[in-house]
Structures are given as structure tokens and as C-alpha cells.
Design a protein around this motif. Structure first.
Motif, PDB file in Angstrom:
ATOM      1  N   CYS B 201       0.853  -1.180   0.000  1.00  0.00           N
ATOM      2  CA  CYS B 201       0.000   0.000   0.000  1.00  0.00           C
ATOM      3  C   CYS B 201       0.895   1.238   0.000  1.00  0.00           C
ATOM      4  O   CYS B 201       2.083   1.159   0.327  1.00  0.00           O
ATOM      5  CB  CYS B 201      -0.949  -0.017   1.199  1.00  0.00           C
ATOM      6  SG  CYS B 201      -0.234   0.599   2.728  1.00  0.00           S
ATOM      7  N   LYS B 202       0.313   2.364  -0.376  1.00  0.00           N
ATOM      8  CA  LYS B 202       1.118   3.584  -0.524  1.00  0.00           C
ATOM      9  C   LYS B 202       1.758   4.041   0.778  1.00  0.00           C
ATOM     10  O   LYS B 202       2.755   4.757   0.766  1.00  0.00           O
ATOM     11  CB  LYS B 202       0.258   4.719  -1.091  1.00  0.00           C
ATOM     12  CG  LYS B 202       0.006   4.577  -2.571  1.00  0.00           C
ATOM     13  CD  LYS B 202      -0.934   5.663  -3.090  1.00  0.00           C
ATOM     14  CE  LYS B 202      -1.380   5.345  -4.507  1.00  0.00           C
ATOM     15  NZ  LYS B 202      -2.569   6.106  -4.913  1.00  0.00           N
ATOM     16  N   ALA B 203       1.168   3.656   1.909  1.00  0.00           N
ATOM     17  CA  ALA B 203       1.738   4.072   3.196  1.00  0.00           C
ATOM     18  C   ALA B 203       2.952   3.227   3.563  1.00  0.00           C
ATOM     19  O   ALA B 203       3.826   3.679   4.299  1.00  0.00           O
ATOM     20  CB  ALA B 203       0.681   3.988   4.297  1.00  0.00           C
ATOM     21  N   GLY B 207       7.130   7.094  -0.669  1.00  0.00           N
ATOM     22  CA  GLY B 207       6.204   8.203  -0.878  1.00  0.00           C
ATOM     23  C   GLY B 207       5.085   8.253   0.131  1.00  0.00           C
ATOM     24  O   GLY B 207       4.032   8.852  -0.131  1.00  0.00           O
ATOM     25  N   SER B 208       5.260   7.624   1.271  1.00  0.00           N
ATOM     26  CA  SER B 208       4.231   7.734   2.309  1.00  0.00           C
ATOM     27  C   SER B 208       4.138   9.175   2.800  1.00  0.00           C
ATOM     28  O   SER B 208       5.118   9.915   2.800  1.00  0.00           O
ATOM     29  CB  SER B 208       4.571   6.828   3.492  1.00  0.00           C
ATOM     30  OG  SER B 208       3.618   7.026   4.527  1.00  0.00           O
ATOM     31  N   CYS B 209       2.942   9.561   3.227  1.00  0.00           N
ATOM     32  CA  CYS B 209       2.787  10.902   3.808  1.00  0.00           C
ATOM     33  C   CYS B 209       3.223  10.906   5.270  1.00  0.00           C
ATOM     34  O   CYS B 209       3.298  11.957   5.895  1.00  0.00           O
ATOM     35  CB  CYS B 209       1.353  11.407   3.664  1.00  0.00           C
ATOM     36  SG  CYS B 209       0.184  10.724   4.847  1.00  0.00           S
ATOM     37  N   TYR B 210       3.485   9.718   5.815  1.00  0.00           N
ATOM     38  CA  TYR B 210       3.860   9.612   7.228  1.00  0.00           C
ATOM     39  C   TYR B 210       5.386   9.521   7.352  1.00  0.00           C
ATOM     40  O   TYR B 210       6.026   8.783   6.605  1.00  0.00           O
ATOM     41  CB  TYR B 210       3.226   8.377   7.861  1.00  0.00           C
ATOM     42  CG  TYR B 210       1.723   8.342   7.741  1.00  0.00           C
ATOM     43  CD1 TYR B 210       0.938   9.352   8.275  1.00  0.00           C
ATOM     44  CD2 TYR B 210       1.077   7.303   7.065  1.00  0.00           C
ATOM     45  CE1 TYR B 210      -0.446   9.333   8.155  1.00  0.00           C
ATOM     46  CE2 TYR B 210      -0.309   7.274   6.946  1.00  0.00           C
ATOM     47  CZ  TYR B 210      -1.062   8.284   7.489  1.00  0.00           C
ATOM     48  OH  TYR B 210      -2.423   8.279   7.368  1.00  0.00           O
ATOM     49  N   THR B 211       5.940  10.255   8.293  1.00  0.00           N
ATOM     50  CA  THR B 211       7.395  10.222   8.441  1.00  0.00           C
ATOM     51  C   THR B 211       7.852   9.251   9.512  1.00  0.00           C
ATOM     52  O   THR B 211       8.986   8.818   9.517  1.00  0.00           O
ATOM     53  CB  THR B 211       7.956  11.603   8.813  1.00  0.00           C
ATOM     54  OG1 THR B 211       7.217  12.112   9.917  1.00  0.00           O
ATOM     55  CG2 THR B 211       7.864  12.549   7.640  1.00  0.00           C
ATOM     56  N   LYS B 212       7.013   8.938  10.453  1.00  0.00           N
ATOM     57  CA  LYS B 212       7.441   8.116  11.570  1.00  0.00           C
ATOM     58  C   LYS B 212       6.227   7.424  12.152  1.00  0.00           C
ATOM     59  O   LYS B 212       5.161   8.019  12.247  1.00  0.00           O
ATOM     60  CB  LYS B 212       8.085   9.006  12.648  1.00  0.00           C
ATOM     61  CG  LYS B 212       9.103   8.302  13.524  1.00  0.00           C
ATOM     62  CD  LYS B 212       9.740   9.273  14.504  1.00  0.00           C
ATOM     63  CE  LYS B 212       8.920   9.453  15.757  1.00  0.00           C
ATOM     64  NZ  LYS B 212       9.560  10.345  16.737  1.00  0.00           N
TER      65      LYS B 212
END
Lengths: 215, 215
Positions: B201-203, B207-212
Motif C-alpha cells: 500500500c502507498k503508506a 512516498g508515504s505521507c507519514y514520516t514516523k
């Protein structure tokens, strides 16, 4: 105007809410999200439960402002704007379309990074809820539309028990205000330069969503 | 919680609405859109004017249901869901991001093609409204934020006079319900197959929008 079936489903859902003694904040959240979406769709109800969970874990104060991530474009996302104030047209909302049934809500502490709680469905926890499971896994053979009352009943019965959560951090995208105005030679309207394609706006170029103009 | 500046701008805007004798449907539309968006942003006010114009040209009946197109992701689009019921998470809404300050609303007569009225800003008609013109053309030198009261004044003063409209047809996209569920090997959550990237999945992928994640 609602169809007779829609009227029936709305009445069915309201009766289910009473039967499950849904009250307090979660009742208000579910009702507001359903009213905004216009129909008791499974996703928007789940979204209300997710927001209720995330705000609790964030220890949110009334009137606090947040940043939110929607991980789907579908009905679940409609719960976010109306319940958190992070409307899709604002800089407090990010669509990150993973397709997971999930959303994240958090605070911008001024660092540009929102410290969020992400709520999501745990697949294994849908066992024991056959209609909910069929809907979640898109089992079209199950005939979700005909079984919507059962699905709604299971969603209210399951409540938070099918959800989990984690803390995530989200760099808040900067506002895209560094653009130059261009007058599209096709329509004569103003378009930000970065959205032009082959010198035309997307409506005048190939791939317009409009099939015919007869003005 | 609003900042002192936001409180001041809200009060200023309410006073301007009274001064311009905004009443009837357009007053209700502007107020509902602004309340949903959370702030009297220029775009969401323009959106309310566009919807008022489009519904008039459609000779809309109260309670009728519509299909809507937003041509921008920005604040203008927030007016659509709350005023027309075509919420972004529903199948009655299409984002076609041309970047034009424009929206279209119409009826689905069962043919699968929505017969819409598209409302839009006519660039030349912004002459005589310096703050509105600067905002529309993204003239950052103008200092739109400091001049917001002037901009709001000009928007209410101009009203529909800066808008035009045309009839357009929009094939209504079919619901994307032909997908298969996949459990992402990264997070263990369910994702529609067509949204996977390199099996994740994209996460969980790049390119995830989450950094941590520290759950």
C-alpha cells in the motif's frame, strides 16, 4: 428527495441507533456525519467512530483545531470535514489515497509536522460480523445493498472493537501559492500555470470531463 | 479556537453582509458555506454565489438531488458538499482539477450524463475590484491577507456580476466497485488491488505521507 428505499434505510438506522443505545458524543458524531453525507453509508459511520477514537487518544479539547489525513476518497472521508473542521478545501486536510479504511487526525504544534493518531480497521477483527466483513472485503456476491440493515446493525454492534490506532507524524504540505496566472487560450479563464497541459487548461485540452458545451 | 485575527475577520464579514443587505437564499448559502469552511475565505463565498447562480439556471426544486463538478481543490470546493449535498465522499461529486475558479452542478436524468450549469469567473469582469483582481490573479505583492476586509467587501459588492455560466454535459463516472481486496504485507490492512504499488500500500511503500510510526 430520498427514494422510498433511502427513507426506509434512514428510519431503520435511527431505530438501530436507539436499540444500541448510541448516545453522547458518538451519537452526535454519527448523526452529523450521516446528515452531511446524506445517507447512513457504512464508511461514514465508521469514520465517525474513528474520529471519536482519535480525538480521545489525542485528549482533544473542545474547539481545538487539527490537521487530518483521509486515506480514501470514499464515504469515510466525508466524516472528517463536518466533525473536525478539517474540510477538504482547506489547508488542514490531506487526501493520501492508500485505499485503507483509515484516517489520521493530529495537531500542528507549529513545527510543520502534525502529530497524529491514525485509526484503522483491523481485518481479523471483522470475524463474527459477516455482513461487515463482506462489505469490507468487497464481496459483491454477498449482496451488500439488500443486506444493508444487517450491515448497519453489525457496525453499531461492533463499534470500536474492529478498530485499532497508532501514532503517526505527517509533514503538513505547504500551501501551493507560488503560481503564476495564465489565461487559457481555449476558454479565456485564469488557470495556475502548473495546471496547464500543452498550453491549455484541462477542460480545453484532451481528457476533459465535459462532453459537450452548448452555451 | 479562532485566533484574534480570525475572530475579527468573521465579525468584519458579518458586518459587511449586513451592510450589503445580503439576504434570502444567497445569505443562507454564504453563511452555511463559511460556517462549514470555518472562515470567510474568498473562494468559499464565490462558490456560494456560483451555486446560487447554477441552481437558478437549472430551475432547481427544493430537495432535488444533483451531481457536481469542482474545478479546484481549494476553498471554493468546500461550498459544494454543504450546499448541494454532493459531498466529496459520495458518487455525486467529481473533482476535475483544472484550477479554474469554477464549478458545475446538474441533474442525472438516468442517462448517466449529468446536464449541468457551469459557473465561472470572467477575468475581465474583475476590473474595478483591485483586491479581488489581485487575489484572483495571485498577485502576492498586493498583500491579500492584510487587505482581506477590502477583498471581502469587493466580493460582496461584485456578487454575481463577475460570474458567467454555460451549459455542459458530464458523463458520470461509474462507481469503482470492481476491485479485489489485498492484505498489504507491510501493514496487514486491506487495500483495493488497484491502489497497490510494487505489492505494497502507498503508506508502506515509497512516498508515504507519514514520516514516523511509533505505536
Amino acid at each position: 428527495m430520498d427514494t422510498p428505499w433511502e427513507c426506509e434505510m434512514k428510519a431503520t438506522f435511527a431505530a438501530l441507533e436507539d436499540r444500541h443505545r448510541l448516545d453522547g458524543r458518538i451519537r452526535r458524531f454519527v448523526d452529523e456525519a450521516v446528515r452531511f453525507h446524506g445517507f447512513p453509508a457504512p464508511g461514514v459511520i465508521l469514520g465517525a467512530y474513528m474520529i471519536d477514537l482519535a480525538l480521545e487518544k489525542l485528549e482533544a479539547e473542545p474547539g481545538e483545531r487539527f490537521f487530518a489525513v483521509a486515506e480514501t476518497k470514499k464515504c469515510l472521508s466525508d466524516s472528517i470535514g463536518i466533525l473536525t473542521g478539517c474540510t477538504p478545501g482547506s489547508s488542514k486536510f490531506l487526501l493520501f489515497n492508500t485505499g485503507r479504511l483509515s484516517l489520521a487526525i493530529g495537531r500542528d504544534d507549529g513545527s510543520g509536522i502534525a502529530k497524529c493518531v491514525r485509526a484503522f480497521v483491523v481485518p481479523g477483527r471483522t470475524e463474527g460480523y459477516p455482513a461487515l466483513r463482506a462489505w469490507y472485503f468487497n464481496d459483491t456476491a454477498f449482496g451488500a445493498k439488500n443486506k444493508l440493515p444487517q450491515l448497519l446493525e453489525e457496525i453499531l454492534g461492533a463499534g470500536r472493537s474492529i478498530l485499532s490506532w497508532e501514532r503517526v507524524e505527517v509533514p503538513i504540505p505547504s500551501k501551493d501559492d507560488q503560481w503564476k496566472p495564465v489565461i487559457c487560450p481555449g476558454c479565456g479563464e485564469m488557470v495556475p500555470d502548473y495546471l496547464l497541459e500543452d498550453g491549455l487548461c484541462k477542460a480545453c485540452g484532451k481528457g476533459s470531463c465535459y462532453t459537450k458545451h452548448d452555451s
